[in-house]
Motif scaffolding. Structure first.
Motif, short mmCIF file in Angstrom:
data_model
loop_
_atom_site.label_atom_id
_atom_site.label_comp_id
_atom_site.label_asym_id
_atom_site.label_seq_id
_atom_site.Cartn_x
_atom_site.Cartn_y
_atom_site.Cartn_z
N ALA A 69 29.66 0.83 18.29
CA ALA A 69 30.90 1.61 18.44
C ALA A 69 30.71 3.04 17.95
O ALA A 69 31.14 4.00 18.62
N VAL A 70 30.07 3.22 16.82
CA VAL A 70 29.84 4.56 16.29
C VAL A 70 28.89 5.33 17.20
O VAL A 70 29.08 6.52 17.46
N GLY A 71 27.88 4.66 17.72
CA GLY A 71 26.96 5.30 18.66
C GLY A 71 27.66 5.78 19.92
O GLY A 71 27.38 6.87 20.43
N MET A 72 28.59 4.98 20.42
CA MET A 72 29.35 5.38 21.62
C MET A 72 30.28 6.54 21.32
O MET A 72 30.43 7.43 22.15
N LEU A 73 30.89 6.53 20.15
CA LEU A 73 31.80 7.63 19.77
C LEU A 73 31.04 8.93 19.54
O LEU A 73 31.57 10.01 19.83
#
Length: 81
Positions: A74-78
């Protein structure tokens, strides 16, 4: 499981989740550890609240790794936005 043990396991879980998740992550060790702690806390207390496992079971550790991997993704996508 106490909060201190959850944090210590979260540090280990963050490193394991980083090894499990494919791809190159530019995150540092501190961010990885914080995401591991977050994933560990969410999975530990969420899984216990849902009755999926009890404190001290191996499923809690596996759930913590899964929770940390989800947070890393999720952090990588954000960050890519």
């Amino acid at each position: 499981m106490g909060i201190i043990s959850t944090i210590l396991i979260g540090l280990i879980v963050g490193l394991i989740a980083r090894m499990v998740k494919p791809g190159n992550d530019p995150m540092g060790l501190i961010m990885t550890a914080l995401l591991g702690i977050g994933g560990s806390m969410i999975a530990t207390y969420g899984g216990q609240a849902l009755g999926l496992y009890h404190a001290g079971q191996g499923a809690g550790f596996i759930g913590s790794v899964v929770g940390a991997v989800v947070l890393l993704v999720a952090v990588g996508m954000l960050r890519k936005r």
